[in-house]
Scaffold this motif. Structure first.
Motif, PDB file in Angstrom:
ATOM      1  N   VAL A  44       0.844  -1.184   0.000  1.00 53.82           N
ATOM      2  CA  VAL A  44       0.000   0.000   0.000  1.00 53.82           C
ATOM      3  C   VAL A  44       0.882   1.237   0.000  1.00 53.82           C
ATOM      4  O   VAL A  44       1.913   1.276   0.677  1.00 53.82           O
ATOM      5  CB  VAL A  44      -0.964   0.010   1.213  1.00 53.82           C
ATOM      6  N   THR A  45       0.501   2.220  -0.794  1.00 55.95           N
ATOM      7  CA  THR A  45       1.122   3.534  -0.736  1.00 55.95           C
ATOM      8  C   THR A  45       0.351   4.339   0.304  1.00 55.95           C
ATOM      9  O   THR A  45      -0.843   4.595   0.131  1.00 55.95           O
ATOM     10  CB  THR A  45       1.065   4.238  -2.098  1.00 55.95           C
ATOM     11  N   GLY A  46       1.009   4.718   1.373  1.00 56.14           N
ATOM     12  CA  GLY A  46       0.315   5.361   2.476  1.00 56.14           C
ATOM     13  C   GLY A  46       0.095   4.366   3.601  1.00 56.14           C
ATOM     14  O   GLY A  46       0.982   3.609   3.968  1.00 56.14           O
ATOM     15  N   ARG A  47      -1.145   4.336   4.110  1.00 54.68           N
ATOM     16  CA  ARG A  47      -1.474   3.448   5.221  1.00 54.68           C
ATOM     17  C   ARG A  47      -2.654   2.554   4.879  1.00 54.68           C
ATOM     18  O   ARG A  47      -3.442   2.850   3.979  1.00 54.68           O
ATOM     19  CB  ARG A  47      -1.810   4.268   6.468  1.00 54.68           C
ATOM     20  N   GLY A  48      -2.778   1.463   5.630  1.00 54.04           N
ATOM     21  CA  GLY A  48      -3.925   0.594   5.450  1.00 54.04           C
ATOM     22  C   GLY A  48      -3.554  -0.868   5.497  1.00 54.04           C
ATOM     23  O   GLY A  48      -2.403  -1.237   5.751  1.00 54.04           O
TER      24      GLY A  48
END
Length: 243
Positions: A44-48
């Motif tokens: 994932v690019t970012g969060r999650g």
């Protein structure tokens, strides 16, 4: 003269074989359901917490299996690290199922890592097609175009790219064509979603388009013969068209 002509034909045939890239298609039908397909990497690019799994689906364009993203994250992605291209095409069939924030399906190319790549996507909630580059984990919009993207329907998204040139084709119609050079060189290819999109993917393919392979063959052949001109091998002269 006959010998030079035969030699030229022989060289062109050899180089045509060398410059033809092996195109591949992944239908996920030989992969085990409930797991990530073999040779693929998720993130994932970012969060999650994205969740990419192979699942059976009766509506699949090539049954029985599809690749499904059922988790969530800023920008979930799933790539084939061994499949690297600088120029070529990437194509996938996708079906947006649900999502309160987004219902998107996309493709990535020139993927260097989870923070640097190109992405094109279609969104069933927004009814548009868009093109972005991601650099340092930040997604930057290059272009948006309105387009009908009904949900719970299979669509085809294709991107062709060569140098700075990029063309995005959705359901057989070109929607975006432009130049950009933020992400250069070879990179992996794969698929992409956004936020809480639950999306199915099938028949993912990549390779070099026929016109690109032809152009590479012509350029490489010309360069090869110019080398022979410079070293002045008597049986390769003259090729006056190369001056």
């Amino acid at each position: 003269m006959k010998f030079r002509t035969a030699f030229l034909i022989f060289i062109i045939a050899i180089i045509a074989t060398m410059t033809t890239s092996q195109a591949e298609t992944f239908s996920f039908d030989s992969d085990a359901p409930g797991a990530l397909p073999k040779g693929w990497r998720q993130g994932v690019t970012g969060r999650g917490s994205p969740r990419w799994t192979v699942e059976p689906d009766a509506s699949a364009p090539s049954r029985p299996n599809v690749l499904k993203q059922s988790g969530s994250g800023t920008f979930p992605w799933c790539v084939r690290p061994e499949a690297t291209l600088a120029d070529g095409y990437v194509e996938v069939k996708f079906k947006p199922l649900s999502g309160r924030e987004d219902q998107a399906g996309g493709v990535v190319w020139r993927w260097v890592d989870g923070d640097n790549y190109y992405v094109a996507r279609a969104n069933a909630l927004e009814n548009n097609v868009s093109l972005y580059y991601t650099a340092g984990g930040r997604r930057v919009t290059l272009k948006y175009v309105d387009a009908p993207v009904p949900g719970n329907v299979w669509h085809t998204l294709r991107v062709e790219f060569s140098g700075k040139w990029i063309r995005v084709i959705f359901d057989g119609k070109p929607y975006i064509e432009m130049e950009d050079d933020h992400i250069k060189g070879r990179g992996a290819v794969g698929v992409w979603t956004k936020a809480d999109s639950v999306t199915l993917f099938d028949d993912f393919s990549y390779g070099i388009a026929a016109w690109q392979a032809g152009h590479a063959t012509i350029c490489t052949t010309t360069q090869f013969l110019k080398v022979f001109e410079r070293i002045k091998w008597p049986w390769t002269r003259p090729f006056p068209h190369l001056t």
